[in-house]
Motif scaffolding. Sequence first.
Motif, PDB file in Angstrom:
ATOM      1  N   VAL A 179       0.858  -1.186   0.000  1.00 40.06           N
ATOM      2  CA  VAL A 179       0.000   0.000   0.000  1.00 40.06           C
ATOM      3  C   VAL A 179       0.891   1.233   0.000  1.00 40.06           C
ATOM      4  O   VAL A 179       1.821   1.340   0.807  1.00 40.06           O
ATOM      5  N   VAL A 180       0.620   2.166  -0.906  1.00 36.75           N
ATOM      6  CA  VAL A 180       1.339   3.440  -0.981  1.00 36.75           C
ATOM      7  C   VAL A 180       0.371   4.550  -0.615  1.00 36.75           C
ATOM      8  O   VAL A 180      -0.677   4.707  -1.258  1.00 36.75           O
ATOM      9  N   THR A 181       0.687   5.315   0.425  1.00 37.58           N
ATOM     10  CA  THR A 181      -0.136   6.464   0.784  1.00 37.58           C
ATOM     11  C   THR A 181       0.367   7.700   0.044  1.00 37.58           C
ATOM     12  O   THR A 181       1.494   7.730  -0.442  1.00 37.58           O
ATOM     13  N   GLY A 182      -0.497   8.718  -0.064  1.00 41.39           N
ATOM     14  CA  GLY A 182      -0.084   9.951  -0.736  1.00 41.39           C
ATOM     15  C   GLY A 182       0.442   9.699  -2.128  1.00 41.39           C
ATOM     16  O   GLY A 182       1.434  10.287  -2.558  1.00 41.39           O
ATOM     17  N   ALA A 183      -0.243   8.831  -2.887  1.00 41.44           N
ATOM     18  CA  ALA A 183       0.338   8.275  -4.109  1.00 41.44           C
ATOM     19  C   ALA A 183       0.422   9.257  -5.268  1.00 41.44           C
ATOM     20  O   ALA A 183       1.101   8.965  -6.256  1.00 41.44           O
ATOM     21  N   SER A 184      -0.219  10.405  -5.188  1.00 43.13           N
ATOM     22  CA  SER A 184      -0.143  11.360  -6.294  1.00 43.13           C
ATOM     23  C   SER A 184       0.925  12.418  -6.077  1.00 43.13           C
ATOM     24  O   SER A 184       1.199  13.221  -6.972  1.00 43.13           O
ATOM     25  N   GLY A 185       1.553  12.452  -4.906  1.00 41.69           N
ATOM     26  CA  GLY A 185       2.613  13.413  -4.631  1.00 41.69           C
ATOM     27  C   GLY A 185       3.935  12.978  -5.245  1.00 41.69           C
ATOM     28  O   GLY A 185       4.030  11.922  -5.881  1.00 41.69           O
ATOM     29  N   GLY A 186       4.964  13.777  -5.053  1.00 43.39           N
ATOM     30  CA  GLY A 186       6.254  13.486  -5.663  1.00 43.39           C
ATOM     31  C   GLY A 186       6.824  12.161  -5.221  1.00 43.39           C
ATOM     32  O   GLY A 186       7.164  11.298  -6.048  1.00 43.39           O
ATOM     33  N   VAL A 187       6.947  11.946  -3.904  1.00 47.81           N
ATOM     34  CA  VAL A 187       7.487  10.683  -3.398  1.00 47.81           C
ATOM     35  C   VAL A 187       6.492   9.556  -3.634  1.00 47.81           C
ATOM     36  O   VAL A 187       6.875   8.438  -4.007  1.00 47.81           O
ATOM     37  N   GLY A 188       5.198   9.827  -3.447  1.00 48.56           N
ATOM     38  CA  GLY A 188       4.191   8.793  -3.618  1.00 48.56           C
ATOM     39  C   GLY A 188       4.158   8.227  -5.024  1.00 48.56           C
ATOM     40  O   GLY A 188       4.123   7.004  -5.228  1.00 48.56           O
ATOM     41  N   LEU A 189       4.169   9.114  -6.031  1.00 51.82           N
ATOM     42  CA  LEU A 189       4.148   8.647  -7.415  1.00 51.82           C
ATOM     43  C   LEU A 189       5.439   7.905  -7.753  1.00 51.82           C
ATOM     44  O   LEU A 189       5.425   6.914  -8.494  1.00 51.82           O
ATOM     45  N   ALA A 190       6.563   8.377  -7.189  1.00 51.09           N
ATOM     46  CA  ALA A 190       7.827   7.660  -7.371  1.00 51.09           C
ATOM     47  C   ALA A 190       7.742   6.269  -6.766  1.00 51.09           C
ATOM     48  O   ALA A 190       8.230   5.288  -7.359  1.00 51.09           O
ATOM     49  N   LEU A 191       7.142   6.139  -5.592  1.00 58.26           N
ATOM     50  CA  LEU A 191       6.967   4.826  -4.972  1.00 58.26           C
ATOM     51  C   LEU A 191       6.137   3.897  -5.855  1.00 58.26           C
ATOM     52  O   LEU A 191       6.474   2.714  -6.013  1.00 58.26           O
ATOM     53  N   ALA A 246       4.126   1.622   2.324  1.00 55.17           N
ATOM     54  CA  ALA A 246       5.112   2.673   2.069  1.00 55.17           C
ATOM     55  C   ALA A 246       4.392   3.995   2.264  1.00 55.17           C
ATOM     56  O   ALA A 246       3.569   4.394   1.436  1.00 55.17           O
ATOM     57  N   ASP A 247       4.703   4.666   3.357  1.00 52.22           N
ATOM     58  CA  ASP A 247       3.858   5.743   3.867  1.00 52.22           C
ATOM     59  C   ASP A 247       4.591   7.082   3.833  1.00 52.22           C
ATOM     60  O   ASP A 247       5.673   7.230   4.401  1.00 52.22           O
ATOM     61  N   VAL A 248       3.971   8.066   3.182  1.00 50.34           N
ATOM     62  CA  VAL A 248       4.499   9.428   3.215  1.00 50.34           C
ATOM     63  C   VAL A 248       3.515  10.367   3.893  1.00 50.34           C
ATOM     64  O   VAL A 248       3.717  11.582   3.884  1.00 50.34           O
ATOM     65  N   ALA A 249       2.454   9.818   4.489  1.00 52.52           N
ATOM     66  CA  ALA A 249       1.382  10.640   5.047  1.00 52.52           C
ATOM     67  C   ALA A 249       1.332  10.627   6.566  1.00 52.52           C
ATOM     68  O   ALA A 249       1.138  11.660   7.203  1.00 52.52           O
ATOM     69  N   GLY A 250       1.467   9.444   7.173  1.00 61.14           N
ATOM     70  CA  GLY A 250       1.324   9.360   8.624  1.00 61.14           C
ATOM     71  C   GLY A 250      -0.118   9.574   9.040  1.00 61.14           C
ATOM     72  O   GLY A 250      -1.054   9.147   8.366  1.00 61.14           O
ATOM     73  N   GLY A 251      -0.315  10.270  10.153  1.00 59.23           N
ATOM     74  CA  GLY A 251      -1.668  10.578  10.617  1.00 59.23           C
ATOM     75  C   GLY A 251      -2.486   9.332  10.903  1.00 59.23           C
ATOM     76  O   GLY A 251      -1.957   8.295  11.319  1.00 59.23           O
ATOM     77  N   PRO A 252      -3.801   9.402  10.646  1.00 63.22           N
ATOM     78  CA  PRO A 252      -4.695   8.294  11.014  1.00 63.22           C
ATOM     79  C   PRO A 252      -4.514   7.033  10.194  1.00 63.22           C
ATOM     80  O   PRO A 252      -5.013   5.973  10.586  1.00 63.22           O
ATOM     81  N   PHE A 253      -3.807   7.118   9.061  1.00 63.66           N
ATOM     82  CA  PHE A 253      -3.642   5.923   8.239  1.00 63.66           C
ATOM     83  C   PHE A 253      -2.923   4.810   9.002  1.00 63.66           C
ATOM     84  O   PHE A 253      -3.155   3.626   8.752  1.00 63.66           O
ATOM     85  N   VAL A 268       7.084   1.274   6.356  1.00 66.93           N
ATOM     86  CA  VAL A 268       8.188   2.212   6.201  1.00 66.93           C
ATOM     87  C   VAL A 268       7.596   3.603   5.990  1.00 66.93           C
ATOM     88  O   VAL A 268       6.683   3.783   5.192  1.00 66.93           O
ATOM     89  N   ILE A 269       8.108   4.573   6.725  1.00 70.70           N
ATOM     90  CA  ILE A 269       7.511   5.907   6.706  1.00 70.70           C
ATOM     91  C   ILE A 269       8.575   6.972   6.483  1.00 70.70           C
ATOM     92  O   ILE A 269       9.661   6.920   7.062  1.00 70.70           O
ATOM     93  N   ALA A 270       8.248   7.924   5.595  1.00 67.06           N
ATOM     94  CA  ALA A 270       9.186   8.996   5.263  1.00 67.06           C
ATOM     95  C   ALA A 270       8.500  10.350   5.195  1.00 67.06           C
ATOM     96  O   ALA A 270       8.988  11.267   4.546  1.00 67.06           O
ATOM     97  N   GLY A 271       7.357  10.483   5.847  1.00 70.98           N
ATOM     98  CA  GLY A 271       6.660  11.761   5.828  1.00 70.98           C
ATOM     99  C   GLY A 271       5.484  11.755   6.782  1.00 70.98           C
ATOM    100  O   GLY A 271       5.080  10.702   7.285  1.00 70.98           O
ATOM    101  N   ALA A 272       4.951  12.947   7.024  1.00 72.03           N
ATOM    102  CA  ALA A 272       3.860  13.065   7.987  1.00 72.03           C
ATOM    103  C   ALA A 272       2.889  14.170   7.590  1.00 72.03           C
ATOM    104  O   ALA A 272       2.423  14.938   8.421  1.00 72.03           O
ATOM    105  N   VAL A 273       2.577  14.257   6.285  1.00 71.80           N
ATOM    106  CA  VAL A 273       1.719  15.345   5.815  1.00 71.80           C
ATOM    107  C   VAL A 273       0.299  15.251   6.367  1.00 71.80           C
ATOM    108  O   VAL A 273      -0.405  16.249   6.426  1.00 71.80           O
TER     109      VAL A 273
END
Length: 349
Positions: A179-191, A246-253, A268-273
């Motif tokens: 599962v990729v969170t924030g998938a439309s952002g820069g890191v998310g789309l790269a993931l 693969a998480d770039v969002a954090g929060g409630p997810f 694995v987490i690399a962000g907390a937007v």
Amino acid sequence: MAHMKAAVLTAHGGPEFLELRGDWPRPVAGDGEVIVQVHAAALNNTDIWTREGAYGLPGDPQAKAGWRGPISFPRVQGGDIAGVVAAVGSGVDSDLVGRRVVVDPAFYGDDSRDAPPVGLLGSEADGGFAQFVAVRADQAHDMTASPLSDGQLAALPVAYGTAMGMLERARIVEGETVVVTGASGGVGLALVQLATGRGANVIALTSAGKADVVRAAGARHTVDRGAGDIAEQVRQYSPDGIDAVADVAGGPFIAQLMPLIRDNGRWVIAGAVAGPVVDFDLRRLYLHNINLIGSSMHTREHFATLMDSARNGAIQPLIAAQYPLDGIREAQQQFRESQHVGKIVITID
């Protein structure tokens, strides 16, 4: 002393603290350094958060700071740099002059291939929102043979480097469901692109309006993060559980998706937007031997692997918009609105 154009950050705060200067000192190559004439420099969350001082400090999460602590001002931001070697310092092969390069923006803790990053161009040292930048020669990777455009090359270092680091640290392999969170952002789309490239089955969390682009990037399924129970939507696509997030969002997810990870899975987490302070049931973590992995950027080894993929065109970064250097405030505003998919790039004459 020769001068150049540069976008200079003078203090933490709003876009008004980002000044376009035409009289900024042009850097001179020191021992072991090269001067790169910047052709393109992409935007990242790091640029916005550093400008705003949004990283906090240990024990004081509201403190104004960069990602590694206090920032020295004035500072030229920009960690994503593609250009041409314009000059070399002593001890550097002069044959590098004229070579098309991508710059590894990281400073590392030691000289080993797997050393952790301890600083970043545009944060701990001047970066690429300028006509020229000085970097260590070993940071400049020769991309003369790459079919990618300057803008595409500039899209790689921070976003794709971070994504590569995440996938390597989480040991994502062919056949796994991720599962990729924030998938439309820069890191998310790269993931999405990089995980699909290594044979993983990607379930991507995004908005309904961006789902088609995310699927085109390689996601097998997309989940609308604004349409009800996220966990239930993911479960429909992978009823037996998932191998990793693969998480770039954090929060409630984290609380929502942790119960879906199979035994010995990875988060694995690399962000907390979506929120840096979270609440989740630790029993779901330790009872199932799940690895919770923090991942900040990449190692030298990760970055070299990424550059190999870019040389043969195996990855194709998506460019959402391009602005000239004097349009950097407008570029950051578009970035902040989060309506784009792909990278926003500053092109520099």
